[in-house]
Motif scaffolding. Structure first.
Motif, PDB file in Angstrom:
ATOM      1  N   SER A  59      41.130 -97.484  77.015  1.00 19.00           N
ATOM      2  CA  SER A  59      42.226 -98.469  76.986  1.00 19.00           C
ATOM      3  C   SER A  59      42.585 -98.780  78.429  1.00 19.00           C
ATOM      4  N   SER A  60      42.841-100.036  78.683  1.00 25.56           N
ATOM      5  CA  SER A  60      43.097-100.433  80.054  1.00 25.56           C
ATOM      6  C   SER A  60      44.100-101.582  80.082  1.00 25.56           C
ATOM      7  N   LYS A  61      44.930-101.565  81.120  1.00 27.84           N
ATOM      8  CA  LYS A  61      45.891-102.638  81.322  1.00 27.84           C
ATOM      9  C   LYS A  61      45.839-103.049  82.782  1.00 27.84           C
ATOM     10  N   VAL A  62      45.641-104.321  83.005  1.00 23.66           N
ATOM     11  CA  VAL A  62      45.511-104.816  84.369  1.00 23.66           C
ATOM     12  C   VAL A  62      46.783-104.524  85.153  1.00 23.66           C
ATOM     13  N   GLY A  63      46.626-103.929  86.314  1.00 27.18           N
ATOM     14  CA  GLY A  63      47.759-103.594  87.180  1.00 27.18           C
ATOM     15  C   GLY A  63      48.393-102.263  86.871  1.00 27.18           C
ATOM     16  N   VAL A  64      47.970-101.617  85.778  1.00 29.09           N
ATOM     17  CA  VAL A  64      48.568-100.334  85.388  1.00 29.09           C
ATOM     18  C   VAL A  64      47.535 -99.205  85.516  1.00 29.09           C
ATOM     19  N   GLY A  65      46.350 -99.388  84.907  1.00 30.07           N
ATOM     20  CA  GLY A  65      45.317 -98.356  84.988  1.00 30.07           C
ATOM     21  C   GLY A  65      44.468 -98.304  83.745  1.00 30.07           C
ATOM     22  N   THR A  66      43.610 -97.273  83.693  1.00 26.67           N
ATOM     23  CA  THR A  66      42.634 -97.149  82.605  1.00 26.67           C
ATOM     24  C   THR A  66      42.540 -95.701  82.166  1.00 26.67           C
ATOM     25  N   ILE A  67      42.340 -95.515  80.850  1.00 28.61           N
ATOM     26  CA  ILE A  67      42.096 -94.181  80.298  1.00 28.61           C
ATOM     27  C   ILE A  67      40.799 -94.231  79.496  1.00 28.61           C
ATOM     28  N   PHE A  68      39.866 -93.318  79.837  1.00 29.02           N
ATOM     29  CA  PHE A  68      38.642 -93.137  79.055  1.00 29.02           C
ATOM     30  C   PHE A  68      38.771 -91.850  78.272  1.00 29.02           C
ATOM     31  N   MET A  69      38.421 -91.900  76.962  1.00 26.43           N
ATOM     32  CA  MET A  69      38.498 -90.713  76.121  1.00 26.43           C
ATOM     33  C   MET A  69      37.145 -90.519  75.434  1.00 26.43           C
ATOM     34  N   VAL A  70      36.617 -89.288  75.551  1.00 26.82           N
ATOM     35  CA  VAL A  70      35.317 -88.945  74.975  1.00 26.82           C
ATOM     36  C   VAL A  70      35.530 -87.846  73.951  1.00 26.82           C
ATOM     37  N   ALA A  71      34.872 -87.985  72.795  1.00 22.91           N
ATOM     38  CA  ALA A  71      34.906 -86.948  71.758  1.00 22.91           C
ATOM     39  C   ALA A  71      33.463 -86.567  71.420  1.00 22.91           C
ATOM     40  N   ILE A  72      33.158 -85.262  71.575  1.00 25.12           N
ATOM     41  CA  ILE A  72      31.804 -84.760  71.313  1.00 25.12           C
ATOM     42  C   ILE A  72      31.897 -83.653  70.280  1.00 25.12           C
ATOM     43  N   PRO A  73      31.214 -83.778  69.134  1.00 23.69           N
ATOM     44  CA  PRO A  73      31.288 -82.730  68.105  1.00 23.69           C
ATOM     45  C   PRO A  73      30.670 -81.415  68.588  1.00 23.69           C
ATOM     46  N   LYS A  74      31.304 -80.318  68.217  1.00 21.43           N
ATOM     47  CA  LYS A  74      30.773 -79.014  68.614  1.00 21.43           C
ATOM     48  C   LYS A  74      29.525 -78.642  67.809  1.00 21.43           C
ATOM     49  N   SER A  75      29.339 -79.319  66.701  1.00 21.42           N
ATOM     50  CA  SER A  75      28.218 -78.960  65.832  1.00 21.42           C
ATOM     51  C   SER A  75      26.876 -79.430  66.364  1.00 21.42           C
ATOM     52  N   GLY A  76      26.819 -80.187  67.441  1.00 25.45           N
ATOM     53  CA  GLY A  76      25.561 -80.647  68.024  1.00 25.45           C
ATOM     54  C   GLY A  76      25.370 -82.125  67.819  1.00 25.45           C
ATOM     55  N   GLY A  77      24.357 -82.656  68.524  1.00 26.38           N
ATOM     56  CA  GLY A  77      24.098 -84.090  68.496  1.00 26.38           C
ATOM     57  C   GLY A  77      23.325 -84.500  67.265  1.00 26.38           C
ATOM     58  N   ILE A  78      23.057 -85.811  67.200  1.00 27.02           N
ATOM     59  CA  ILE A  78      22.324 -86.373  66.074  1.00 27.02           C
ATOM     60  C   ILE A  78      20.847 -86.048  66.208  1.00 27.02           C
TER      61      ILE A  78
END
Length: 528
Positions: free
Chosen positions: A509-528
């Motif tokens: 999520s990002s707002k011009v003049g305010v900043g940006t937040i990146f959020m990552v979610a990775i399952p503990k059970s392993g990849g595809i």
């Protein structure tokens, strides 16, 4: 002895041998044919003479010679025979080229079969010497009353054969000279075609080329102008899932791989570099280059195939090394500044202030390090974050690791290198976002948590933000809003690909003049 010399000598001997065989064989054939033709001619003349009515009637006259001799001599001159001898049953001559021999007995002893009614061709020696004869019986009322012998001397036949032999010899010499010139041209062309190399050198180069092709970690496939495979190495066999025992050379490239576009390179002559290409659902980077001969003509094309995932691994390792190096450099620079501060305080005699400064720095550093060791026990991840803290200090960026963070429960099957690449690229992106910030404060925050079934990574910055028109393209490879960095446009694309590989997802999520937040979610059970 060099190949060029061997070829010349070998072809010269071969041509000489063939010329000799041709000369002897053709001479024998011509001599045999000539004798056969002369024999047939003599026999034909003899048969014709035996059928002349005047000659047949002359046998019943008182003086047959007066009638037969003029006729025989006239015919002899017309057919260019050495002799036409006509005799009776007692072999007494009625005609002969030498009139003095008329009335004498015929010589040769080859009339027995003729008196039995046969026409024959024979070789015998008469009064004029060895000759080839055609003999025919003279019939009257069905009975043999005489014989006609038409002959050609062997010496004359041999003279004709000698003339033919000279002509054959001249032709043979011309063939030999032409063959030698052809051998020279062929030898020179072969030498030019193999660039003056010797067979041992060619064999060595072939072995060297084979060894080089097999040592290359990339798949190599080459084709000719007709699209037939000419070279394929072991790595290419593995990529195509084809055993080495299966012969691919000579097959059409489209029968082995679809849509390779190698033939297009042959037709256009334009090289293509770092193009993405899918084989059996797996991504490869390929280079396609035309093959030119020494005259600049296109004689084929070659393609190299490299697994894209291998390049990503290499990129990750380089990114790790770069991050570690930056962290060490930043730490060195930061602690150098602090040592200079301590040195200055000691030189000014402010020992108490120096001790307080050192105690404060030790408390802060030890407190942060203890926090990292407690909440992020993995030494690779913790050390990486510590390096980024030092880098942020050098860049005058306020980089905070949320004290609520916890990354203790990271499954061992999740690749640490991939995690560092994800975290590092997000942090680097945030540093870039705030580096040219107009605000007095340049803040970047990192939050990590392993609570629940997923690993959560959040990176927040107070940079200029991302314009809404670029939201859909932010993860696109090569897309960047930075104009000064030639390597931009790769980090976020790589982050998304690694997260998908691990079975997770990334949002922002990002707002011009305010900043940006990146959020990552990775399952503990392993990849595809």
């Amino acid at each position: 002895m060099r190949l060029h010399t061997k070829l010349m000598l070998g072809m010269f001997v071969l041509i000489l041998l063939m010329g000799g065989i041709f000369n002897v064989t053709y001479q024998n054939i011509m001599e045999s044919n000539l004798k056969h033709e002369i024999g047939i001619k003599a026999l034909s003349v003899a048969q014709s003479v035996s059928n002349i009515p005047e000659i047949q009637e002359a046998f019943y006259t008182e003086h047959p010679t007066t009638i037969i001799q003029p006729i025989a001599e006239k015919i002899r001159q017309q057919v260019d025979a050495e002799f036409i001898v006509i005799g009776n049953r007692n072999e007494i001559r009625y005609s002969h080229p030498n009139p003095r021999r008329i009335g004498q007995k015929m010589v040769g002893g080859d009339n027995d079969r003729v008196f039995k009614g046969e026409s024959i061709i024979s070789e015998s020696t008469g009064t004029l010497g060895p000759s080839l004869r055609g003999k025919a019986p003279i019939f009257s009322d069905g009975k043999v009353i005489g014989v006609v012998s038409v002959g050609y001397l062997q010496t004359n036949i041999e003279k004709n054969v000698s003339k033919i032999e000279r002509k054959i010899l001249i032709v043979t010499l011309l063939i030999l000279i032409g063959g030698i010139l052809a051998a020279l041209l062929i030898s020179l062309n072969i030498k030019r075609a193999i660039f003056g190399l010797e067979p041992k050198e060619i064999a060595w180069m072939y072995q060297e080329k084979h060894a080089i092709l097999e040592s290359i970690h990339e798949g190599i496939i080459a084709i000719d102008t007709k699209g037939k495979i000419t070279v394929v190495n072991e790595t290419a066999h593995k990529i195509l899932n084809v055993p080495n025992s299966t012969m691919l050379r000579g097959k059409k490239i489209d029968e082995v791989i679809e849509n390779t576009q190698l033939l297009e390179v042959v037709h256009t002559g334009q090289a293509e570099y770092d193009r993405e290409f899918n084989i059996f659902g797996e991504a490869f980077l390929t280079n396609r280059i035309p093959i030119l001969n020494n005259r600049g003509e296109i004689i084929g094309a070659v393609a190299s195939l490299r697994n894209k995932s291998e390049l990503y691994k290499l990129l990750q390792e380089l990114s790790h090394v770069k991050s570690y190096a930056e962290g060490l450099r930043a730490q060195t620079h930061e602690y150098s500044n602090r040592l200079y501060t301590v040195l200055g305080l000691i030189q000014l005699g402010s020992n108490k202030e120096a001790i307080d400064f050192i105690s404060k720095e030790v408390d802060v550093a030890q407190g942060f390090i203890q926090f990292l060791m407690r909440e992020i026990p993995d030494p690779i991840i913790a050390g990486f974050i510590l390096g980024k803290v030092s880098l942020a200090s050098e860049l005058k960026i306020d980089f905070k690791v949320d004290r609520e963070s916890s990354f203790k429960d990271v499954p061992s099957d999740i690749n640490r290198g991939q995690l560092i690449t994800i975290i590092g690229n997000l942090i680097n992106n945030a540093f870039e976002a705030v580096k040219d910030n107009d605000k007095n404060e340049k803040r970047v925050a990192l939050f990590l948590t392993d609570l629940g079934k997923e690993l959560i990574i959040e990176v927040e910055d107070n940079g200029k933000g991302i314009d809404s028109t670029n939201h859909e393209r932010i993860f696109e490879r090569g897309f960047t809003t930075k104009s000064s960095n030639n390597n931009s446009g790769i980090g976020l694309s790589l982050v998304e690909e690694l997260i998908i590989e691990l079975g997770g997802n990334v949002t922002f999520s990002s707002k011009v003049g305010v900043g940006t937040i990146f959020m990552v979610a990775i399952p503990k059970s392993g990849g595809i």
